[in-house]
Motif scaffolding. Structure first.
Motif, PDB file in Angstrom:
ATOM      1  N   GLY A 257      -2.291  31.325 -12.112  1.00  0.00           N
ATOM      2  CA  GLY A 257      -1.195  31.129 -11.488  1.00  0.00           C
ATOM      3  C   GLY A 257      -1.592  31.606  -9.978  1.00  0.00           C
ATOM      4  N   ILE A 258      -0.990  31.025  -8.853  1.00  0.00           N
ATOM      5  CA  ILE A 258      -1.239  31.424  -7.490  1.00  0.00           C
ATOM      6  C   ILE A 258       0.166  31.455  -6.531  1.00  0.00           C
ATOM      7  CG2 ILE A 258      -2.473  30.847  -5.274  1.00  0.00           C
ATOM      8  CD1 ILE A 258      -4.688  29.447  -7.142  1.00  0.00           C
ATOM      9  N   GLU A 259       0.175  32.703  -6.186  1.00  0.00           N
ATOM     10  CA  GLU A 259       1.227  32.834  -5.085  1.00  0.00           C
ATOM     11  C   GLU A 259       0.772  33.106  -3.704  1.00  0.00           C
ATOM     12  OE1 GLU A 259       5.498  34.702  -6.667  1.00  0.00           O
ATOM     13  OE2 GLU A 259       4.217  36.031  -5.916  1.00  0.00           O
ATOM     14  N   ILE A 260       0.931  32.515  -2.649  1.00  0.00           N
ATOM     15  CA  ILE A 260       0.679  32.909  -1.471  1.00  0.00           C
ATOM     16  C   ILE A 260       1.858  33.150  -0.335  1.00  0.00           C
ATOM     17  CG2 ILE A 260      -0.602  32.035   0.694  1.00  0.00           C
ATOM     18  CD1 ILE A 260      -1.976  29.969  -0.843  1.00  0.00           C
ATOM     19  N   HIS A 261       1.722  34.546   0.058  1.00  0.00           N
ATOM     20  CA  HIS A 261       2.936  35.130   0.507  1.00  0.00           C
ATOM     21  C   HIS A 261       2.942  34.787   2.185  1.00  0.00           C
ATOM     22  CE1 HIS A 261       4.958  37.773  -2.596  1.00  0.00           C
ATOM     23  NE2 HIS A 261       3.878  36.960  -3.165  1.00  0.00           N
ATOM     24  N   PRO A 262       3.815  34.971   2.824  1.00  0.00           N
ATOM     25  CA  PRO A 262       4.081  34.716   4.231  1.00  0.00           C
ATOM     26  C   PRO A 262       3.060  35.636   4.897  1.00  0.00           C
ATOM     27  CG  PRO A 262       6.411  34.953   3.386  1.00  0.00           C
ATOM     28  CD  PRO A 262       5.534  35.383   2.291  1.00  0.00           C
ATOM     29  N   ASP A 263       2.431  35.168   6.075  1.00  0.00           N
ATOM     30  CA  ASP A 263       1.450  35.991   6.940  1.00  0.00           C
ATOM     31  C   ASP A 263      -0.024  35.823   6.357  1.00  0.00           C
ATOM     32  OD1 ASP A 263       3.442  36.496   9.016  1.00  0.00           O
ATOM     33  OD2 ASP A 263       3.979  38.078   7.857  1.00  0.00           O
ATOM     34  N   ALA A 264      -0.090  35.297   5.168  1.00  0.00           N
ATOM     35  CA  ALA A 264      -1.495  35.244   4.633  1.00  0.00           C
ATOM     36  C   ALA A 264      -2.096  34.164   5.323  1.00  0.00           C
ATOM     37  CB  ALA A 264      -1.286  34.527   3.116  1.00  0.00           C
ATOM     38  N   PRO A 265      -3.498  34.678   5.905  1.00  0.00           N
ATOM     39  CA  PRO A 265      -4.316  33.735   6.671  1.00  0.00           C
ATOM     40  C   PRO A 265      -4.729  32.689   5.931  1.00  0.00           C
ATOM     41  CG  PRO A 265      -5.382  35.830   6.012  1.00  0.00           C
ATOM     42  CD  PRO A 265      -3.951  35.843   5.365  1.00  0.00           C
ATOM     43  N   ALA A 266      -5.351  31.722   6.369  1.00  0.00           N
ATOM     44  CA  ALA A 266      -5.999  30.603   5.919  1.00  0.00           C
ATOM     45  C   ALA A 266      -7.430  31.219   5.186  1.00  0.00           C
ATOM     46  CB  ALA A 266      -6.591  29.502   6.595  1.00  0.00           C
ATOM     47  N   GLN A 267      -7.673  30.746   3.878  1.00  0.00           N
ATOM     48  CA  GLN A 267      -8.833  31.093   2.992  1.00  0.00           C
ATOM     49  C   GLN A 267     -10.104  30.424   3.607  1.00  0.00           C
ATOM     50  OE1 GLN A 267      -8.774  29.201  -0.920  1.00  0.00           O
ATOM     51  NE2 GLN A 267      -9.706  31.247  -1.787  1.00  0.00           N
ATOM     52  N   PHE A 268     -11.206  31.040   3.268  1.00  0.00           N
ATOM     53  CA  PHE A 268     -12.363  30.473   3.726  1.00  0.00           C
ATOM     54  C   PHE A 268     -12.632  29.186   3.210  1.00  0.00           C
ATOM     55  CE2 PHE A 268     -17.017  30.123   3.005  1.00  0.00           C
ATOM     56  CZ  PHE A 268     -17.464  30.425   4.352  1.00  0.00           C
ATOM     57  N   PRO A 269     -12.987  28.094   3.867  1.00  0.00           N
ATOM     58  CA  PRO A 269     -13.352  26.925   3.331  1.00  0.00           C
ATOM     59  C   PRO A 269     -14.493  27.133   2.455  1.00  0.00           C
ATOM     60  CG  PRO A 269     -13.189  26.770   5.615  1.00  0.00           C
ATOM     61  CD  PRO A 269     -13.223  28.371   5.444  1.00  0.00           C
ATOM     62  N   HIS A 270     -14.348  26.352   1.244  1.00  0.00           N
ATOM     63  CA  HIS A 270     -15.642  26.413   0.313  1.00  0.00           C
ATOM     64  C   HIS A 270     -15.363  25.242  -0.718  1.00  0.00           C
ATOM     65  CE1 HIS A 270     -11.749  28.105  -1.490  1.00  0.00           C
ATOM     66  NE2 HIS A 270     -12.288  27.960  -2.727  1.00  0.00           N
ATOM     67  N   ARG A 271     -16.486  25.241  -1.379  1.00  0.00           N
ATOM     68  CA  ARG A 271     -16.621  24.174  -2.641  1.00  0.00           C
ATOM     69  C   ARG A 271     -16.723  25.146  -3.952  1.00  0.00           C
ATOM     70  NH1 ARG A 271     -19.541  22.622   1.742  1.00  0.00           N
ATOM     71  NH2 ARG A 271     -19.264  20.487   2.203  1.00  0.00           N
ATOM     72  N   ASP A 272     -15.880  24.902  -4.827  1.00  0.00           N
ATOM     73  CA  ASP A 272     -15.939  25.628  -6.064  1.00  0.00           C
ATOM     74  C   ASP A 272     -17.328  25.396  -7.087  1.00  0.00           C
ATOM     75  OD1 ASP A 272     -13.704  26.821  -5.498  1.00  0.00           O
ATOM     76  OD2 ASP A 272     -12.461  25.413  -6.680  1.00  0.00           O
ATOM     77  N   GLN A 273     -17.905  24.206  -6.793  1.00  0.00           N
ATOM     78  CA  GLN A 273     -19.118  24.143  -7.375  1.00  0.00           C
ATOM     79  C   GLN A 273     -20.258  25.200  -7.136  1.00  0.00           C
ATOM     80  OE1 GLN A 273     -20.949  20.336  -6.337  1.00  0.00           O
ATOM     81  NE2 GLN A 273     -21.706  21.141  -4.466  1.00  0.00           N
ATOM     82  N   ASP A 274     -19.941  26.148  -5.912  1.00  0.00           N
ATOM     83  CA  ASP A 274     -20.876  26.766  -5.491  1.00  0.00           C
ATOM     84  C   ASP A 274     -20.863  28.184  -6.586  1.00  0.00           C
ATOM     85  OD1 ASP A 274     -21.856  25.697  -3.301  1.00  0.00           O
ATOM     86  OD2 ASP A 274     -20.454  26.274  -2.144  1.00  0.00           O
ATOM     87  N   MET A 275     -19.855  28.329  -7.584  1.00  0.00           N
ATOM     88  CA  MET A 275     -20.134  29.140  -8.514  1.00  0.00           C
ATOM     89  C   MET A 275     -21.182  29.090  -9.285  1.00  0.00           C
ATOM     90  SD  MET A 275     -17.057  28.406 -11.017  1.00  0.00           S
ATOM     91  CE  MET A 275     -15.958  27.753  -9.953  1.00  0.00           C
ATOM     92  N   TRP A 276     -21.978  27.836  -9.410  1.00  0.00           N
ATOM     93  CA  TRP A 276     -23.041  27.437 -10.396  1.00  0.00           C
ATOM     94  C   TRP A 276     -24.524  27.339  -9.204  1.00  0.00           C
ATOM     95  CZ3 TRP A 276     -18.676  24.700 -11.613  1.00  0.00           C
ATOM     96  CH2 TRP A 276     -17.967  25.273 -12.891  1.00  0.00           C
ATOM     97  N   SER A 277     -25.533  27.619  -9.789  1.00  0.00           N
ATOM     98  CA  SER A 277     -26.793  27.652  -8.851  1.00  0.00           C
ATOM     99  C   SER A 277     -27.629  26.459  -9.204  1.00  0.00           C
ATOM    100  CB  SER A 277     -27.380  28.936  -9.143  1.00  0.00           C
ATOM    101  OG  SER A 277     -28.119  28.947 -10.269  1.00  0.00           O
ATOM    102  N   GLY A 278     -27.067  25.610  -9.736  1.00  0.00           N
ATOM    103  CA  GLY A 278     -27.694  24.362 -10.150  1.00  0.00           C
ATOM    104  C   GLY A 278     -27.808  23.381  -8.836  1.00  0.00           C
ATOM    105  N   PRO A 279     -28.561  22.407  -8.900  1.00  0.00           N
ATOM    106  CA  PRO A 279     -28.810  21.313  -7.706  1.00  0.00           C
ATOM    107  C   PRO A 279     -27.197  20.784  -7.466  1.00  0.00           C
ATOM    108  CG  PRO A 279     -29.584  20.450 -10.009  1.00  0.00           C
ATOM    109  CD  PRO A 279     -29.402  21.801 -10.084  1.00  0.00           C
ATOM    110  N   LYS A 280     -27.231  20.678  -6.232  1.00  0.00           N
ATOM    111  CA  LYS A 280     -25.883  20.097  -5.591  1.00  0.00           C
ATOM    112  C   LYS A 280     -26.201  18.580  -4.921  1.00  0.00           C
ATOM    113  CE  LYS A 280     -23.794  23.906  -6.545  1.00  0.00           C
ATOM    114  NZ  LYS A 280     -24.765  24.731  -6.755  1.00  0.00           N
ATOM    115  N   GLY A 281     -25.244  17.642  -5.151  1.00  0.00           N
ATOM    116  CA  GLY A 281     -25.398  16.356  -4.691  1.00  0.00           C
ATOM    117  C   GLY A 281     -25.798  15.319  -5.608  1.00  0.00           C
ATOM    118  N   GLU A 282     -26.101  15.693  -6.966  1.00  0.00           N
ATOM    119  CA  GLU A 282     -26.865  14.998  -8.072  1.00  0.00           C
ATOM    120  C   GLU A 282     -25.825  14.473  -8.821  1.00  0.00           C
ATOM    121  OE1 GLU A 282     -30.515  16.398  -9.412  1.00  0.00           O
ATOM    122  OE2 GLU A 282     -31.121  16.778  -7.364  1.00  0.00           O
TER     123      GLU A 282
END
Length: 330
Positions: free
Chosen positions: A141-166
């Protein structure tokens, strides 16, 4: 998750803003879609355009795939969790954002979203080439309140260290509990960013595409797609639930066996229990005493078990061929 190194890439998103999103209404009967798997060849053929959009652009929006009242029931069941959960700590999660996991412990209705047949069919189409079974990676569950800044742009696949793009490692699914608008911090997607260099980032003139969503809609996007939670410049709280599915041989973001130990999981239907990890990923991965961990969900668990093969057909064929050759040579 690990923060990728910042490599800038210029990309105009205005060309993508007029892209149509697929509308499930008129393609599938909603009540059938909520109760039956997409098992027939005709159903899977009808589902193919959604998976194709997801793979082509890195995201797809499906409109009104569940009745808004179902979302309302889910929110009611989770109201106490939203109220009692403290704000996050750290700049990535955000100090004006609330997040909590173990959603299936606190909402029976959430299971209908986690097991939505169309969502699962699309996900299995995308991830199926790389695994024997998919698994629930996260329900939050996620709740974003007023005045919250934008989150850092990211890719969730980066939680794993395997090869990317394949290969694709996961599919994210965002269920809005309130209206999502550019003003209240809706999810921002960088279309086709799954085709960029794996650590490429947009430049300052590329704000991405903020998606407008209503309760009943659902957003699917790849783990390789660059995204973030937008800034909440409104006076409204933005609520939703993120569900993600990953390859069954990966370590999941949320430790499902702590979130849903056997005493909890035995109350789930078998399909949901399997999705959270109470099954083996062939060959023999994730076993308990050589058997499927689903055995722990029974009323009487034997104290001694016989380890039993759980092989993919190709592995079984290799074993059979080996045994046959040994027999011929004897």
């Amino acid at each position: 998750m690990p923060i990728p190194s910042r490599r800038f890439r210029c990309c105009r998103t205005t060309a993508y803003r007029s892209l149509p999103d697929f509308n499930i209404v008129g393609v599938f009967d909603m009540q059938i879609a909520l109760s039956q798997p997409f098992s027939s060849a005709e159903q899977r053929k009808s589902m193919a355009p959604f998976a194709a959009q997801l793979l082509a652009q890195g995201y797809v929006v499906l409109r009104q795939v569940v009745p808004p009242m179902l979302i309302h029931h889910c929110v009611e069941e989770l109201e106490g969790r939203f109220q009692q959960t403290p704000f996050c700590e750290g700049v990535f999660y955000g100090g004006l954002t609330k997040r909590f996991g173990c959603v299936l412990r606190h909402s029976h209705t959430a299971a209908q979203l986690v097991q939505h047949p169309l969502v699962l069919a699309i996900t299995e189409t995308v991830l199926g080439p790389y695994c024997d079974t998919i698994q629930l990676n996260l329900s939050q569950g996620i709740e974003i309140h007023p005045d919250a800044p934008a989150q850092f742009p990211h890719r969730d696949q980066d939680m794993w260290s395997g090869p990317k793009g394949e290969i694709e490692y996961l599919v994210n699914v965002m269920w809005p509990f309130t209206d999502y608008t550019p003003e209240n911090g809706s999810t921002v997607i960088w279309p086709s960013s799954h085709r960029w260099s794996p650590d490429a980032m947009p430049d300052q003139y590329d704000p991405g595409m903020s998606l407008s969503l209503d309760p009943g809609d659902v957003l699917l996007f790849l783990g390789s797609t660059l995204h973030n939670g937008g800034a909440n410049t409104s006076r409204e709280v933005r609520r939703g639930m993120i569900v993600s599915y990953s390859l069954g041989w990966l370590k999941s973001f949320e430790n499902q066996f702590l979130a849903y130990p056997p005493d909890v999981a035995r109350n789930f239907d078998p399909g949901l229990a399997a999705l959270i990890g109470y099954r083996q990923h062939r060959p023999n991965l994730g076993n308990y005493e050589g058997q499927s961990p689903a055995i722990l969900l029974g009323d009487d668990v034997p104290s001694h078990l016989a380890a039993t093969d759980a092989l993919r057909p190709d592995h079984q064929a290799m074993v059979d061929a080996y045994i046959s050759n040994v027999a011929k040579a004897a």
